[in-house]
Design a protein around this motif. Sequence first.
Motif, short mmCIF file in Angstrom:
data_model
loop_
_atom_site.label_atom_id
_atom_site.label_comp_id
_atom_site.label_asym_id
_atom_site.label_seq_id
_atom_site.Cartn_x
_atom_site.Cartn_y
_atom_site.Cartn_z
N ARG A 157 0.47 -1.11 -0.29
CA ARG A 157 -0.27 -0.25 -0.21
C ARG A 157 0.82 1.73 -0.30
O ARG A 157 0.26 2.44 -0.43
CB ARG A 157 -0.86 0.05 0.78
CG ARG A 157 -2.17 -0.47 0.71
CD ARG A 157 -3.38 -0.41 2.24
NE ARG A 157 -3.05 -1.24 2.64
CZ ARG A 157 -3.14 -1.06 4.59
NH1 ARG A 157 -4.89 -0.10 4.83
NH2 ARG A 157 -3.53 -2.22 5.23
N LEU A 158 2.18 0.84 0.79
CA LEU A 158 3.66 2.34 0.55
C LEU A 158 3.39 3.34 -0.89
O LEU A 158 3.68 4.22 -1.32
CB LEU A 158 3.99 1.50 1.74
CG LEU A 158 4.47 1.29 2.91
CD1 LEU A 158 5.96 1.52 3.28
CD2 LEU A 158 4.16 3.38 3.13
N GLU A 159 3.24 1.95 -1.98
CA GLU A 159 3.44 2.39 -3.59
C GLU A 159 2.21 3.33 -3.92
O GLU A 159 2.60 3.91 -4.74
CB GLU A 159 3.26 1.31 -4.75
CG GLU A 159 4.07 0.36 -4.36
CD GLU A 159 3.88 -1.11 -4.96
OE1 GLU A 159 3.18 -1.30 -5.60
OE2 GLU A 159 5.06 -1.92 -5.10
N ALA A 160 1.11 3.58 -2.66
CA ALA A 160 0.49 4.70 -3.58
C ALA A 160 0.32 5.72 -2.77
O ALA A 160 -0.32 6.63 -3.33
CB ALA A 160 -1.52 4.29 -2.77
N LEU A 161 1.66 5.82 -1.60
CA LEU A 161 1.50 7.07 -1.18
C LEU A 161 3.16 8.09 -2.39
O LEU A 161 3.34 7.66 -3.49
CB LEU A 161 2.64 7.00 0.11
CG LEU A 161 1.70 6.24 0.84
CD1 LEU A 161 3.02 6.27 2.40
CD2 LEU A 161 0.76 7.05 1.00
N THR A 162 2.74 9.59 -2.52
CA THR A 162 3.50 10.29 -3.03
C THR A 162 5.06 10.40 -2.57
O THR A 162 4.98 9.43 -1.87
CB THR A 162 3.32 11.55 -3.52
OG1 THR A 162 3.35 12.28 -2.32
CG2 THR A 162 1.54 11.34 -4.15
N VAL A 163 6.07 10.36 -3.19
CA VAL A 163 7.21 10.68 -2.26
C VAL A 163 7.28 11.79 -1.53
O VAL A 163 7.60 11.22 -0.56
CB VAL A 163 7.81 11.56 -4.23
CG1 VAL A 163 9.71 12.12 -2.91
CG2 VAL A 163 8.51 10.26 -4.81
N ARG A 164 6.43 13.03 -1.74
CA ARG A 164 6.58 13.89 -0.31
C ARG A 164 5.78 13.08 1.10
O ARG A 164 6.30 13.15 2.26
CB ARG A 164 5.72 14.85 -0.83
CG ARG A 164 5.55 16.17 0.18
CD ARG A 164 7.18 16.36 0.26
NE ARG A 164 7.48 17.57 0.00
CZ ARG A 164 8.64 17.92 0.30
NH1 ARG A 164 8.93 17.74 1.36
NH2 ARG A 164 8.99 19.27 -0.59
N GLU A 165 4.96 12.02 0.25
CA GLU A 165 3.16 11.98 1.29
C GLU A 165 4.64 10.82 2.08
O GLU A 165 4.55 10.68 3.45
CB GLU A 165 2.56 11.27 1.40
CG GLU A 165 1.20 12.40 0.58
CD GLU A 165 0.37 11.50 -0.73
OE1 GLU A 165 -0.68 11.86 -0.78
OE2 GLU A 165 0.66 10.05 -0.26
N MET A 200 -3.13 9.08 5.50
CA MET A 200 -3.92 8.13 6.78
C MET A 200 -5.50 7.90 5.61
O MET A 200 -5.09 6.51 6.47
CB MET A 200 -4.60 9.00 7.21
CG MET A 200 -3.62 9.24 8.87
SD MET A 200 -4.43 10.74 9.85
CE MET A 200 -5.70 9.71 10.99
N ALA A 201 -6.01 8.55 5.08
CA ALA A 201 -6.87 7.40 3.87
C ALA A 201 -6.61 6.98 3.04
O ALA A 201 -7.07 5.46 3.42
CB ALA A 201 -7.31 8.90 3.72
N LYS A 202 -5.18 6.86 2.57
CA LYS A 202 -4.55 5.88 1.18
C LYS A 202 -3.85 4.00 2.71
O LYS A 202 -4.13 3.01 1.88
CB LYS A 202 -3.50 6.00 1.08
CG LYS A 202 -3.96 7.65 0.21
CD LYS A 202 -2.78 7.92 -1.62
CE LYS A 202 -3.11 8.83 -1.90
NZ LYS A 202 -1.79 9.29 -1.79
N LEU A 203 -3.86 4.45 3.56
CA LEU A 203 -3.27 3.44 4.39
C LEU A 203 -4.12 2.89 5.27
O LEU A 203 -3.98 1.98 6.56
CB LEU A 203 -2.15 4.20 5.12
CG LEU A 203 -0.76 3.85 4.26
CD1 LEU A 203 0.85 4.80 5.14
CD2 LEU A 203 -0.50 3.13 3.32
N GLY A 204 -5.17 3.52 5.21
CA GLY A 204 -6.41 2.86 5.99
C GLY A 204 -5.96 3.28 7.57
O GLY A 204 -6.55 2.41 8.79
N GLN A 210 -0.96 4.62 14.03
CA GLN A 210 -1.49 3.57 13.51
C GLN A 210 -0.63 3.75 12.03
O GLN A 210 0.00 3.09 11.80
CB GLN A 210 -2.59 3.33 12.92
CG GLN A 210 -3.71 2.75 14.11
CD GLN A 210 -4.49 2.03 13.02
OE1 GLN A 210 -5.46 2.45 12.47
NE2 GLN A 210 -4.76 1.28 13.92
N LEU A 211 0.28 5.34 11.89
CA LEU A 211 0.94 6.15 10.53
C LEU A 211 2.13 4.99 10.98
O LEU A 211 2.87 4.97 10.10
CB LEU A 211 0.62 6.97 10.60
CG LEU A 211 -0.59 7.86 9.21
CD1 LEU A 211 -0.03 9.42 9.40
CD2 LEU A 211 -0.27 6.53 8.06
#
Length: 226
Positions: A157-165, A200-204, A210-211
């Motif tokens: 799921r980390l793949e959904a994050l942008t570089v900055r995120e 938080m939204a992308k990783l549930g 939890q982050l």
Amino acid sequence: MTIRVLLADDQALLRSAFRVLVDSEPDMEVVGEASEGAAAVRLAREQRADVVLMDIRMPGTDGLAATRMISADPALAHVRVVILTTFEVDDYVVQALRAGASGFLGKGSEPEELLSAIRIAAQGEALLSPVATKGLIARFLAQSDADDGRDPARSGRLEALTVREREVLVQVAGGHSNDEIAERLEVSPLTVKTHVNRAMAKLGARDRAQLVVIAYESGLVRPRVE
């Protein structure tokens, strides 16, 4: 707005002391007491609690199971759990965070620390800034077996994050506040807050606590034992 606090501890004397302390504050009130976990979950729903001070070791349903039940109930999505622990049960701390707790405090904490923890949790923040807390989380995750300590699904799921995120997530895992992260990354605190919320939204994740756990479990941040 008044913070509605629920006390969950099997020791009546401790509950009484916590009630006096909490009720003495103008911005918070105790709305219920429970001596075991199942009652805590029921009262959290009935009394519309904002924050639950949850002991881990209780007869019947313990605090860890109760935290999982609260976290899994959509109707209690607004409820924040602060685990009250002692050195003897620190091995439960990471499990509690994974279950959805917003953080934890030692029962020997100063009254001001407890009141501050309630306010921080009510705001949706994580009780992860103190060095001691970060050290405990890092130590227990470091001691975990590689297969048990990391969640492959979360790594994906980390793949959904942008570089900055991802950069912001690393800073959050370090226990830094939005203002501190903004200074480190040379952006505004509002921008940091936006990135945190999107992560938080992308990783549930329910909250910043939890982050942090996800950051360690996924391998994005490597635990260090000091």
